[in-house]
Design a protein around this motif. Structure first.
Motif, PDB file in Angstrom:
ATOM      1  N   LYS A 222      33.559 115.679  -9.049  1.00  0.00           N
ATOM      2  CA  LYS A 222      33.946 116.985  -8.221  1.00  0.00           C
ATOM      3  C   LYS A 222      32.398 117.287  -7.829  1.00  0.00           C
ATOM      4  O   LYS A 222      31.397 117.474  -8.154  1.00  0.00           O
ATOM      5  CB  LYS A 222      34.252 118.069 -10.161  1.00  0.00           C
ATOM      6  N   ILE A 223      32.450 118.269  -6.750  1.00  0.00           N
ATOM      7  CA  ILE A 223      31.474 119.121  -6.260  1.00  0.00           C
ATOM      8  C   ILE A 223      31.651 120.538  -5.901  1.00  0.00           C
ATOM      9  O   ILE A 223      33.092 121.290  -5.938  1.00  0.00           O
ATOM     10  CB  ILE A 223      31.502 118.752  -4.514  1.00  0.00           C
ATOM     11  N   VAL A 224      30.843 121.468  -6.942  1.00  0.00           N
ATOM     12  CA  VAL A 224      30.834 122.512  -7.067  1.00  0.00           C
ATOM     13  C   VAL A 224      30.306 123.637  -5.829  1.00  0.00           C
ATOM     14  O   VAL A 224      28.838 123.473  -6.117  1.00  0.00           O
ATOM     15  CB  VAL A 224      31.102 123.130  -8.332  1.00  0.00           C
ATOM     16  N   ASP A 225      30.600 123.980  -5.269  1.00  0.00           N
ATOM     17  CA  ASP A 225      29.656 125.475  -4.799  1.00  0.00           C
ATOM     18  C   ASP A 225      29.492 126.171  -5.091  1.00  0.00           C
ATOM     19  O   ASP A 225      30.726 127.264  -5.225  1.00  0.00           O
ATOM     20  CB  ASP A 225      29.988 125.741  -3.544  1.00  0.00           C
ATOM     21  N   ILE A 226      28.224 127.122  -5.566  1.00  0.00           N
ATOM     22  CA  ILE A 226      28.308 128.218  -6.513  1.00  0.00           C
ATOM     23  C   ILE A 226      26.915 128.857  -5.735  1.00  0.00           C
ATOM     24  O   ILE A 226      26.202 129.861  -6.922  1.00  0.00           O
ATOM     25  CB  ILE A 226      27.506 128.033  -8.130  1.00  0.00           C
ATOM     26  N   ASP A 227      26.388 128.478  -4.504  1.00  0.00           N
ATOM     27  CA  ASP A 227      25.755 129.645  -3.959  1.00  0.00           C
ATOM     28  C   ASP A 227      26.344 130.871  -3.362  1.00  0.00           C
ATOM     29  O   ASP A 227      25.866 132.363  -3.127  1.00  0.00           O
ATOM     30  CB  ASP A 227      25.435 129.067  -2.436  1.00  0.00           C
ATOM     31  N   THR A 228      27.707 131.029  -3.293  1.00  0.00           N
ATOM     32  CA  THR A 228      28.330 132.382  -3.575  1.00  0.00           C
ATOM     33  C   THR A 228      29.511 132.336  -4.667  1.00  0.00           C
ATOM     34  O   THR A 228      29.939 131.237  -4.644  1.00  0.00           O
ATOM     35  CB  THR A 228      28.898 132.816  -2.005  1.00  0.00           C
ATOM     36  N   VAL A 229      29.559 133.478  -5.631  1.00  0.00           N
ATOM     37  CA  VAL A 229      30.929 132.754  -6.695  1.00  0.00           C
ATOM     38  C   VAL A 229      31.333 134.099  -6.540  1.00  0.00           C
ATOM     39  O   VAL A 229      31.500 135.366  -5.489  1.00  0.00           O
ATOM     40  CB  VAL A 229      30.216 133.995  -7.561  1.00  0.00           C
ATOM     41  N   VAL A 230      32.926 134.016  -6.774  1.00  0.00           N
ATOM     42  CA  VAL A 230      34.168 134.667  -6.698  1.00  0.00           C
ATOM     43  C   VAL A 230      34.413 135.320  -8.052  1.00  0.00           C
ATOM     44  O   VAL A 230      34.378 134.828  -8.610  1.00  0.00           O
ATOM     45  CB  VAL A 230      34.919 134.132  -5.833  1.00  0.00           C
TER      46      VAL A 230
END
Length: 331
Positions: A222-230
């Protein structure tokens, strides 16, 4: 130790959490210094989350990442051993070439084959009959019968084995078509044997090892992008008239220490979200120093317009001392 010393802290803790655990169907309107704002609870989500899934089966040759590694879109995550795939491709190409040679040979052989003895015999008989007729020994209708025999011999020679050869060619052609389709799939497998990151982000739940055999459509990581969060927060349906896209909010993240940020609503979803059992709003927040993680709880204050302020102050006019009003959902 007395039992009361154990029970009292437990009771206080229970009452504290029981008081905080309000229904999702009830959200709060808060009044401070004659200003009214909507106060709702929310949670933090990664801006992008995507699962890397294998396209083809095979044996893993290399793995280039581990949990927690950051990758960019297109980075190589793993490779498969391509030797077996290439071997199958080479074998199929040879099979197809062999079948094409067989088909071409059968066609050429059929075209070249002539039943000369039968034709010659019919021709000889016809010449004999023509001679006998010229001498008046036989009638024309008898000569015509031998003419028909000669014509039929020519026709049979031209069409002898055509149907059998046609069926054989059809079978070989179908076999070639099947092998070509299989070859095309193997060439696709060769091209897509390696796994690449579909998005930029951090690797989690890596589930592949060197020399392991993986299946098609197997979950690799799984690849998670948390540079920006919602930030997504649920609100009661009765508050929808007061919440607009682009409206200003102040978000308090329940971190230690707490973290606050002011931003704007990027999306209002008037459909009920199953996770919140309410309508929801969304805000995008840059994740400075990665202090915000998935699941971080939030408290969101939604600023109201002047018109919204006047409208919602109706709730406070009965008792000016109140600072919080419960707004019940219609769900």
């Amino acid at each position: 130790m007395k039992l009361s010393h154990i029970f009292l802290p437990f009771l206080l803790t229970f009452l504290f959490f029981s008081g905080c655990a309000k229904s999702n169907a009830e959200k709060q309107v808060e009044k401070k210094d004659d200003n009214v704002s909507i106060r709702i609870e929310g949670s933090t989500f990664a801006s992008q989350t995507q699962m890397l899934i294998s396209s083809v089966p095979g044996y893993v040759k290399n793995v280039f990442v581990k949990d927690g590694d950051r990758v960019n879109k297109g980075d190589l995550i793993f490779t498969l051993d391509k030797e077996l795939i290439q071997l199958d491709i080479d074998t199929l190409k040879e099979d197809i070439a062999s079948l094409e040679r067989i088909r071409n040979h059968k066609t050429a052989r059929t075209k070249g084959e002539k039943n000369i003895p039968a034709i010659n015999l019919a021709a000889i008989e016809l010449r004999k009959i023509a001679y006998l007729k010229s001498k008046g020994y036989i009638h024309s209708f008898e000569e015509n019968q031998f003419k028909k025999n000669y014509i039929n011999a020519i026709y049979d020679n031209s069409n002898s084995g055509v149907q059998d050869n046609y069926e054989r060619n059809q079978n070989v052609g179908r076999d070639i078509a099947r092998k070509r389709a299989k070859l095309k799939k193997l060439q696709y497998n060769l091209e897509h044997a390696d796994g690449h990151a579909p998005i930029s982000g951090y690797i989690t739940k890596l589930n592949v090892n060197i020399r392991e055999h993986i299946q098609e459509n197997q979950k690799i990581c799984k690849i998670v992008d948390i540079d920006t969060v919602v930030v997504r927060a649920g609100f009661a349906t009765g508050l929808l008239p007061y919440i607009k896209k682009g409206g200003e909010v102040e978000i308090t993240f329940m971190t230690v220490p707490s973290y606050k940020v002011k931003t704007k609503i990027t999306k209002v979803n008037p459909m009920v979200d199953n996770d919140f059992n309410n309508m929801t709003i969304e805000m995008k927040v840059p994740n400075n120093n990665y202090i915000l993680q998935e699941g971080t709880r939030t408290l969101v204050h939604v600023a109201l317009s002047e018109k919204g302020q006047e409208s919602i102050k109706e709730y406070f006019r009965q008792n000016d001392k109140d600072r919080i009003v419960q707004i019940s959902s219609e769900i």
